[in-house]
Design an enzyme around this catalytic site. Structure first.
Site, PDB file in Angstrom:
ATOM      1  N   GLU A  49       0.809  -1.227   0.000  1.00 38.11           N
ATOM      2  CA  GLU A  49       0.000   0.000   0.000  1.00 38.11           C
ATOM      3  C   GLU A  49       0.846   1.282   0.000  1.00 38.11           C
ATOM      4  O   GLU A  49       0.340   2.362   0.297  1.00 38.11           O
ATOM      5  CB  GLU A  49      -0.957   0.047   1.213  1.00 38.11           C
ATOM      6  CG  GLU A  49      -1.766  -1.201   1.443  1.00 38.11           C
ATOM      7  CD  GLU A  49      -2.709  -1.539   0.298  1.00 38.11           C
ATOM      8  OE1 GLU A  49      -3.208  -0.605  -0.342  1.00 38.11           O
ATOM      9  OE2 GLU A  49      -2.938  -2.739   0.041  1.00 38.11           O
ATOM     10  N   THR A  54       1.344   2.253  -8.378  1.00 42.59           N
ATOM     11  CA  THR A  54       0.840   3.459  -9.046  1.00 42.59           C
ATOM     12  C   THR A  54       1.986   4.194  -9.730  1.00 42.59           C
ATOM     13  O   THR A  54       1.847   4.671 -10.860  1.00 42.59           O
ATOM     14  CB  THR A  54       0.135   4.386  -8.035  1.00 42.59           C
ATOM     15  OG1 THR A  54      -0.849   3.632  -7.325  1.00 42.59           O
ATOM     16  CG2 THR A  54      -0.539   5.558  -8.738  1.00 42.59           C
ATOM     17  N   ARG A 191      -6.837  -0.679  -7.631  1.00 41.31           N
ATOM     18  CA  ARG A 191      -5.938  -1.327  -6.664  1.00 41.31           C
ATOM     19  C   ARG A 191      -5.862  -2.823  -6.927  1.00 41.31           C
ATOM     20  O   ARG A 191      -6.848  -3.540  -6.819  1.00 41.31           O
ATOM     21  CB  ARG A 191      -6.452  -1.079  -5.233  1.00 41.31           C
ATOM     22  CG  ARG A 191      -5.600  -1.691  -4.150  1.00 41.31           C
ATOM     23  CD  ARG A 191      -4.269  -0.970  -4.007  1.00 41.31           C
ATOM     24  NE  ARG A 191      -3.326  -1.743  -3.205  1.00 41.31           N
ATOM     25  CZ  ARG A 191      -2.357  -2.490  -3.697  1.00 41.31           C
ATOM     26  NH1 ARG A 191      -2.187  -2.597  -5.004  1.00 41.31           N
ATOM     27  NH2 ARG A 191      -1.529  -3.130  -2.897  1.00 41.31           N
ATOM     28  N   ASP A 219       9.270  -3.926 -10.231  1.00 41.63           N
ATOM     29  CA  ASP A 219       8.319  -3.736  -9.131  1.00 41.63           C
ATOM     30  C   ASP A 219       7.973  -5.105  -8.561  1.00 41.63           C
ATOM     31  O   ASP A 219       7.665  -6.036  -9.307  1.00 41.63           O
ATOM     32  CB  ASP A 219       7.056  -3.033  -9.647  1.00 41.63           C
ATOM     33  CG  ASP A 219       6.012  -2.824  -8.554  1.00 41.63           C
ATOM     34  OD1 ASP A 219       6.393  -2.769  -7.365  1.00 41.63           O
ATOM     35  OD2 ASP A 219       4.817  -2.712  -8.890  1.00 41.63           O
ATOM     36  N   GLN A 223       3.762  -6.754   0.289  1.00 41.48           N
ATOM     37  CA  GLN A 223       3.312  -7.470   1.479  1.00 41.48           C
ATOM     38  C   GLN A 223       4.397  -8.431   1.963  1.00 41.48           C
ATOM     39  O   GLN A 223       5.231  -8.892   1.194  1.00 41.48           O
ATOM     40  CB  GLN A 223       2.024  -8.253   1.185  1.00 41.48           C
ATOM     41  CG  GLN A 223       0.751  -7.483   1.509  1.00 41.48           C
ATOM     42  CD  GLN A 223       0.383  -6.489   0.427  1.00 41.48           C
ATOM     43  OE1 GLN A 223       0.792  -6.648  -0.709  1.00 41.48           O
ATOM     44  NE2 GLN A 223      -0.382  -5.477   0.767  1.00 41.48           N
TER      45      GLN A 223
END
Length: 384
Positions: A49, A54, A191, A219, A223
Site C-alpha cells: 500500500e 501506481t 488497486r 516492481d 506485502q
C-alpha cells in the site's frame, strides 16, 4: 568423381550457411550484451500500500505508449471488484461500530438500508463479482451516502479502507455504464496487489534515448509474504527507489492489524539499507501520498505513531503541514545515516516528496532521479 564433387559442394554451401547463421547469432548476442551494459537497473521497493504500483503505472503512461484499449478494458473487473470490496468493508465496519462503540447511535443503519447493505456485503464476499450495472450502482450510492456509512468512512484508517474509495464512489454512474471503458485516471486509482515481479524498460527522455539513460524498473509485491522474492533481484542494481506512504502513520498493516504501517516501513527501510549487495547502490526515497498526508495531518496528530511520538505541533494550516513533513523527512534522513556504514556514506541518497497520482509531479521527479544518476555515472567515470 563428378557426383562426389557435387556432394562436397553442397556440404560446403550448407556449412557456409550454417556458419553464417551462427555468426549472426553471436553478433546479436554481443549486441544485446553491449546494450545491456548501458541499461540501468532500478528496484522499486516498499511496504504494501505504499503506492509503488501506481508509480509503476505512471512510468508506463509517461515514458512508454501507455495502455491500449484492451489493457484499459482489462481493468473493468478490477475497478468493479474494488467497489464491491470497499462497500462491504464500510457496511461491515458500521455494524461493528454500532455494536461496540461508546457513541454507537451514529453508526446505526435503518432497516431499509440494512437490506441493501446485506445484499452488497454478500456480493463483496464472493470470489467472482458481477459486472457493475446501474441498479447495483444506485444501491451502492444509496448506502455510501447514508450518514452512518459516512461516519464509518471517517474512521477508515481502522478498517483497511483503500485510498481509492472516495474517487470510485463519486463516479459510480460513469463506472456502471454498459459501454464503460476505464480512463487513465481510473487505472491509476485501481488497486491490485502486486504478486511476483513485473518490469518495464524506459527512458525519462522518451523516445530520444540517445540523449538520456535507459532504465529497467522492477516492481515487486510489498506485502510480507512477497518479500522473499526480492532477494534474487538485489544484484547489479544501480538504484533502489524506496516508496514510503507518509500518510499511513495512523494505520495498521493489511496482513497484521497489530503493526503500525509507518513502523513497518521504518524497519523495512532499515533492513534494505543494510543489505551487503547495496554497498554502492544509490537510494532514492519517495515520501509518497503527500496529498493524503496534508489533508490528514491537521486532523490526526503525527505523534499517534510510536516512531513520531516526540513530534510537537507548532502552528496551523500550511505552516503546520510543512513542519510535519520536514519532521518526517528528518526521521528518514536520521535512519539512513544511522543504518549506513561509514564505507557507504558516499553513495547517492536523495529524498523526493511525491504523490503517485500526480502525473506532472512523477514526471518531474523521475527527471531529477535521472539527472542524479547520470551525474553519479559521470563522477565514477572521472568526468566530474
Amino acid at each position: 568423381m563428378g557426383l562426389l564433387c557435387s556432394k562436397n559442394h553442397r556440404y560446403t554451401e550448407a556449412d557456409a550457411e550454417e556458419n553464417a547463421q551462427a555468426a549472426e547469432i553471436d553478433r546479436r548476442i554481443e549486441q544485446e550484451r553491449k546494450a545491456e551494459k548501458h541499461i540501468q537497473k532500478l528496484l522499486l521497493l516498499g511496504a504494501g500500500e505504499s503506492g509503488k504500483s501506481t508509480i509503476f503505472k505512471q512510468i508506463k503512461l509517461l515514458f512508454q505508449t501507455g495502455f491500449d484499449e484492451d489493457e484499459l478494458k482489462s481493468y473493468i473487473s478490477v475497478i468493479h471488484a474494488n467497489i464491491y470490496q470497499t462497500i462491504k468493508i464500510l457496511y461491515d465496519g458500521s455494524k461493528e461500530f454500532a455494536q461496540n462503540d461508546a457513541d454507537s447511535s451514529k453508526y446505526v443503519l435503518s432497516s431499509e438500508i440494512k437490506v441493501i447493505g446485506e445484499k452488497l456485503s454478500e456480493i463483496g464476499s464472493r470470489l467472482d463479482y458481477p459486472r457493475l450495472n446501474r441498479e447495483l450502482a444506485q444501491e451502492i450510492e444509496t448506502l455510501w451516502k447514508d450518514s452512518a456509512i459516512q461516519e464509518t468512512y471517517a474512521r477508515g484508517n481502522e478498517l483497511q479502507v483503500p485510498d481509492c474509495t472516495h474517487y470510485f464512489m463519486e463516479n459510480l454512474q460513469r463506472l456502471s455504464d454498459a459501454n464503460y471503458i476505464p480512463t487513465k485516471e481510473d487505472v491509476l486509482y485501481a488497486r491490485v496487489r502486486t504478486t511476483g515481479v513485473v518490469e518495464i524498460q524506459f527512458s525519462p527522455m522518451g523516445e530520444n534515448k540517445k540523449s538520456g539513460e535507459v532504465y529497467r524498473l522492477f516492481d515487486v509485491g510489498g506485502q510480507r509474504n512477497e518479500r522473499r522474492k526480492w532477494i534474487h533481484l538485489f544484484e547489479g542494481v544501480t538504484a533502489v527507489i524506496f516508496c514510503a506512504a507518509i500518510s499511513e502513520y495512523d494505520q495498521t498493516l493489511f496482513e497484521d492489524e497489530q503493526k503500525n504501517r509507518m513502523v513497518e516501513t521504518k524497519e523495512l527501510f532499515d533492513w534494505v539499507l543494510k543489505q551487503p549487495c547495496f554497498e554502492k547502490t544509490s537510494f532514492m526515497l519517495f515520501l509518497n501520498k503527500f496529498d493524503i498526508f496534508e489533508n490528514k495531518v491537521l486532523k490526526v496528530p503525527l505523534n499517534v505513531c510510536e516512531w513520531f511520538k516526540d513530534y510537537q505541533p507548532v502552528s496551523t494550516g500550511k505552516q503546520e503541514i510543512e513542519h510535519a513533513y520536514e519532521f518526517v523527512k528528518k526521521k528518514f534522513e536520521e535512519l539512513y545515516f544511522q543504518s549506513t556504514a561509514p564505507d557507504r556514506v558516499d553513495r547517492v541518497f536523495k529524498i523526493y516528496r511525491t504523490t503517485a497520482l500526480d502525473q506532472k509531479l512523477v514526471k518531474k521527479t523521475f527527471k531529477l532521479v535521472d539527472e542524479s544518476l547520470r551525474r553519479r555515472n559521470l563522477f565514477e567515470a572521472g568526468l566530474l
